[in-house]
Enzyme design. Structure first.
Site, short mmCIF file in Angstrom:
data_model
loop_
_atom_site.label_atom_id
_atom_site.label_comp_id
_atom_site.label_asym_id
_atom_site.label_seq_id
_atom_site.Cartn_x
_atom_site.Cartn_y
_atom_site.Cartn_z
N ASP A 29 0.87 -1.19 0.00
CA ASP A 29 0.00 0.00 0.00
C ASP A 29 0.90 1.23 0.00
O ASP A 29 1.87 1.31 0.75
CB ASP A 29 -0.91 -0.02 1.24
CG ASP A 29 -2.02 1.01 1.13
OD1 ASP A 29 -1.71 2.21 0.94
OD2 ASP A 29 -3.20 0.64 1.26
N ILE A 30 0.57 2.18 -0.85
CA ILE A 30 1.42 3.37 -1.01
C ILE A 30 1.30 4.32 0.19
O ILE A 30 2.16 5.16 0.42
CB ILE A 30 1.07 4.09 -2.36
CG1 ILE A 30 2.25 4.88 -2.87
CG2 ILE A 30 -0.17 4.93 -2.24
CD1 ILE A 30 3.38 4.04 -3.35
N GLU A 88 -12.42 3.64 -1.26
CA GLU A 88 -11.62 4.55 -2.09
C GLU A 88 -11.41 4.00 -3.50
O GLU A 88 -11.59 4.72 -4.48
CB GLU A 88 -10.27 4.79 -1.41
CG GLU A 88 -9.38 5.79 -2.12
CD GLU A 88 -7.99 5.87 -1.46
OE1 GLU A 88 -7.88 5.75 -0.22
OE2 GLU A 88 -7.02 6.04 -2.21
N HIS A 93 -9.94 -5.46 -2.78
CA HIS A 93 -8.60 -5.61 -2.22
C HIS A 93 -8.69 -5.92 -0.74
O HIS A 93 -9.50 -5.37 -0.02
CB HIS A 93 -7.74 -4.36 -2.46
CG HIS A 93 -8.38 -3.07 -2.06
ND1 HIS A 93 -9.35 -2.45 -2.81
CD2 HIS A 93 -8.20 -2.28 -0.97
CE1 HIS A 93 -9.73 -1.33 -2.22
NE2 HIS A 93 -9.06 -1.21 -1.10
N HIS A 95 -6.59 -5.70 2.69
CA HIS A 95 -5.44 -5.09 3.37
C HIS A 95 -4.84 -6.12 4.32
O HIS A 95 -5.56 -6.70 5.16
CB HIS A 95 -5.88 -3.89 4.22
CG HIS A 95 -6.42 -2.71 3.48
ND1 HIS A 95 -5.67 -1.60 3.21
CD2 HIS A 95 -7.66 -2.45 2.98
CE1 HIS A 95 -6.41 -0.70 2.57
NE2 HIS A 95 -7.63 -1.19 2.43
P1 5GP Z 1 -9.89 1.51 0.44
O1 5GP Z 1 -10.50 1.44 -0.94
O2 5GP Z 1 -9.66 0.14 1.05
O3 5GP Z 1 -10.66 2.42 1.35
O4 5GP Z 1 -8.45 2.18 0.31
C1 5GP Z 1 -7.65 1.99 -0.81
C2 5GP Z 1 -6.21 1.78 -0.41
O5 5GP Z 1 -5.44 1.74 -1.61
C3 5GP Z 1 -5.62 2.90 0.47
O6 5GP Z 1 -5.00 2.31 1.60
C4 5GP Z 1 -4.60 3.58 -0.44
O7 5GP Z 1 -3.45 4.01 0.24
C5 5GP Z 1 -4.27 2.51 -1.45
N1 5GP Z 1 -3.94 3.04 -2.76
C6 5GP Z 1 -4.66 3.93 -3.48
N2 5GP Z 1 -4.07 4.20 -4.65
C7 5GP Z 1 -2.95 3.43 -4.69
C8 5GP Z 1 -1.92 3.27 -5.66
O8 5GP Z 1 -1.91 3.86 -6.73
N3 5GP Z 1 -0.92 2.40 -5.35
C9 5GP Z 1 -0.89 1.71 -4.17
N4 5GP Z 1 0.12 0.87 -3.96
N5 5GP Z 1 -1.85 1.84 -3.23
C10 5GP Z 1 -2.87 2.72 -3.49
#
Ligand code: 5GP
Length: 137
Positions: A29-30, A88, A93, A95
Protein backbone atom coordinates in the site's frame (compact mmCIF):
# COMPACT_ATOMS: atom_id res chain seq x y z
CA UNK A 1 -12.55 3.53 -17.02
CA UNK A 2 -10.07 1.04 -15.64
CA UNK A 3 -9.50 1.13 -11.89
CA UNK A 4 -6.13 2.29 -10.62
CA UNK A 5 -5.46 -1.31 -9.58
CA UNK A 6 -6.23 -2.61 -13.09
CA UNK A 7 -3.72 -0.07 -14.34
CA UNK A 8 -1.20 -1.52 -11.87
CA UNK A 9 -2.01 -5.04 -13.12
CA UNK A 10 -1.45 -3.81 -16.69
CA UNK A 11 1.89 -2.22 -15.69
CA UNK A 12 0.65 1.24 -16.67
CA UNK A 13 1.35 2.37 -13.09
CA UNK A 14 4.25 1.02 -11.02
CA UNK A 15 3.89 -0.76 -7.72
CA UNK A 16 6.08 -2.38 -5.10
CA UNK A 17 5.13 -5.94 -5.95
CA UNK A 18 5.42 -8.68 -3.36
CA UNK A 19 3.66 -11.62 -5.05
CA UNK A 20 1.85 -12.52 -8.24
CA UNK A 21 0.30 -15.42 -10.04
CA UNK A 22 -1.98 -15.61 -13.05
CA UNK A 23 -5.07 -14.48 -11.09
CA UNK A 24 -3.87 -12.42 -8.12
CA UNK A 25 -1.40 -9.66 -7.32
CA UNK A 26 -0.04 -8.38 -4.01
CA UNK A 27 1.78 -5.07 -3.63
CA UNK A 28 2.60 -2.60 -0.88
CA UNK A 29 0.00 0.00 0.00
CA UNK A 30 1.42 3.37 -1.01
CA UNK A 31 0.04 4.96 2.19
CA UNK A 32 0.92 2.29 4.72
CA UNK A 33 -0.44 2.01 8.22
CA UNK A 34 2.62 -0.07 9.12
CA UNK A 35 5.73 -1.32 7.39
CA UNK A 36 4.72 -4.25 5.19
CA UNK A 37 1.08 -3.09 4.78
CA UNK A 38 0.11 -4.99 1.63
CA UNK A 39 -2.90 -5.03 -0.69
CA UNK A 40 -3.99 -8.26 -2.35
CA UNK A 41 -6.21 -8.02 -5.40
CA UNK A 42 -7.79 -10.29 -7.96
CA UNK A 43 -6.44 -9.26 -11.36
CA UNK A 44 -9.94 -9.33 -12.74
CA UNK A 45 -11.56 -5.99 -11.99
CA UNK A 46 -14.31 -6.83 -9.54
CA UNK A 47 -15.47 -3.89 -7.44
CA UNK A 48 -16.94 -5.44 -4.30
CA UNK A 49 -15.27 -8.33 -2.52
CA UNK A 50 -18.62 -10.03 -2.03
CA UNK A 51 -19.14 -10.02 -5.80
CA UNK A 52 -16.14 -12.31 -6.26
CA UNK A 53 -17.36 -15.63 -7.70
CA UNK A 54 -17.23 -18.62 -5.37
CA UNK A 55 -14.77 -20.42 -7.63
CA UNK A 56 -12.22 -17.60 -7.15
CA UNK A 57 -12.84 -16.74 -3.50
CA UNK A 58 -11.09 -19.71 -1.91
CA UNK A 59 -7.96 -19.29 -4.00
CA UNK A 60 -8.00 -15.53 -3.34
CA UNK A 61 -7.91 -16.20 0.39
CA UNK A 62 -5.29 -18.96 0.02
CA UNK A 63 -3.07 -16.59 -1.98
CA UNK A 64 -3.58 -13.90 0.68
CA UNK A 65 -2.61 -16.41 3.37
CA UNK A 66 0.73 -17.17 1.68
CA UNK A 67 1.43 -13.45 1.35
CA UNK A 68 0.52 -12.89 5.03
CA UNK A 69 2.89 -15.67 6.12
CA UNK A 70 5.63 -14.06 4.01
CA UNK A 71 5.04 -10.64 5.60
CA UNK A 72 5.23 -12.27 9.05
CA UNK A 73 8.69 -13.62 8.24
CA UNK A 74 9.98 -10.14 7.41
CA UNK A 75 8.16 -7.65 9.64
CA UNK A 76 8.28 -8.20 13.40
CA UNK A 77 4.65 -8.38 14.53
CA UNK A 78 2.25 -10.36 16.66
CA UNK A 79 -0.08 -11.17 13.79
CA UNK A 80 -1.18 -10.04 10.39
CA UNK A 81 -4.51 -8.27 10.55
CA UNK A 82 -6.85 -8.24 7.59
CA UNK A 83 -9.31 -5.55 6.61
CA UNK A 84 -11.57 -4.90 3.68
CA UNK A 85 -12.72 -1.32 3.23
CA UNK A 86 -12.99 -0.58 -0.48
CA UNK A 87 -14.46 2.90 -0.16
CA UNK A 88 -11.62 4.55 -2.09
CA UNK A 89 -10.71 2.15 -4.89
CA UNK A 90 -13.55 0.24 -6.62
CA UNK A 91 -11.47 -2.90 -7.20
CA UNK A 92 -11.62 -5.59 -4.52
CA UNK A 93 -8.60 -5.61 -2.22
CA UNK A 94 -7.66 -7.17 1.09
CA UNK A 95 -5.44 -5.09 3.37
CA UNK A 96 -2.82 -7.19 5.18
CA UNK A 97 -1.42 -5.16 8.06
CA UNK A 98 1.31 -6.31 10.48
CA UNK A 99 -0.01 -5.77 14.00
CA UNK A 100 1.69 -5.11 17.28
CA UNK A 101 -1.45 -3.54 18.75
CA UNK A 102 -5.01 -2.96 17.56
CA UNK A 103 -4.04 0.65 16.93
CA UNK A 104 -1.88 -0.50 14.00
CA UNK A 105 -5.01 -1.20 11.94
CA UNK A 106 -6.76 2.07 12.76
CA UNK A 107 -7.31 3.62 9.33
CA UNK A 108 -7.75 7.06 10.92
CA UNK A 109 -4.17 7.20 12.15
CA UNK A 110 -1.46 9.05 10.19
CA UNK A 111 0.13 6.98 7.45
CA UNK A 112 3.86 6.22 7.35
CA UNK A 113 6.11 8.18 5.02
CA UNK A 114 8.52 5.65 3.57
CA UNK A 115 11.25 6.38 1.04
CA UNK A 116 11.43 4.60 -2.30
CA UNK A 117 14.43 2.65 -0.98
CA UNK A 118 12.45 1.55 2.07
CA UNK A 119 9.46 0.45 -0.04
CA UNK A 120 11.77 -1.45 -2.41
CA UNK A 121 13.65 -3.13 0.40
CA UNK A 122 10.48 -4.24 2.22
CA UNK A 123 8.83 -5.46 -1.00
CA UNK A 124 11.97 -7.35 -2.02
CA UNK A 125 12.25 -9.10 1.34
CA UNK A 126 8.58 -10.10 1.38
CA UNK A 127 8.81 -11.30 -2.23
CA UNK A 128 11.77 -13.53 -1.31
CA UNK A 129 9.92 -14.93 1.70
CA UNK A 130 6.87 -15.56 -0.50
CA UNK A 131 8.99 -17.49 -3.02
CA UNK A 132 10.45 -19.61 -0.21
CA UNK A 133 6.95 -20.39 1.09
CA UNK A 134 5.70 -21.34 -2.37
CA UNK A 135 8.69 -23.56 -3.04
CA UNK A 136 7.81 -25.61 0.08
CA UNK A 137 4.11 -26.02 -0.83
P1 5GP B 1 -9.89 1.51 0.44
O1 5GP B 1 -10.50 1.44 -0.94
O2 5GP B 1 -9.66 0.14 1.05
O3 5GP B 1 -10.66 2.42 1.35
O4 5GP B 1 -8.45 2.18 0.31
C1 5GP B 1 -7.65 1.99 -0.81
C2 5GP B 1 -6.21 1.78 -0.41
O5 5GP B 1 -5.44 1.74 -1.61
C3 5GP B 1 -5.62 2.90 0.47
O6 5GP B 1 -5.00 2.31 1.60
C4 5GP B 1 -4.60 3.58 -0.44
O7 5GP B 1 -3.45 4.01 0.24
C5 5GP B 1 -4.27 2.51 -1.45
N1 5GP B 1 -3.94 3.04 -2.76
C6 5GP B 1 -4.66 3.93 -3.48
N2 5GP B 1 -4.07 4.20 -4.65
C7 5GP B 1 -2.95 3.43 -4.69
C8 5GP B 1 -1.92 3.27 -5.66
O8 5GP B 1 -1.91 3.86 -6.73
N3 5GP B 1 -0.92 2.40 -5.35
C9 5GP B 1 -0.89 1.71 -4.17
N4 5GP B 1 0.12 0.87 -3.96
N5 5GP B 1 -1.85 1.84 -3.23
C10 5GP B 1 -2.87 2.72 -3.49
Amino acid sequence: MASIFTRIVNREIPCYKVAEDDRFLAFLDINPLAQGHTLVIPKEEIDYIFEIPDNLLGDYFRFSKSVALAIEQVIPCQRIGIAVIGLEVPHAHIHLVPLQTIYDIDFKKPKLNLTTDEFQSIAGQIAEAYERICSKE
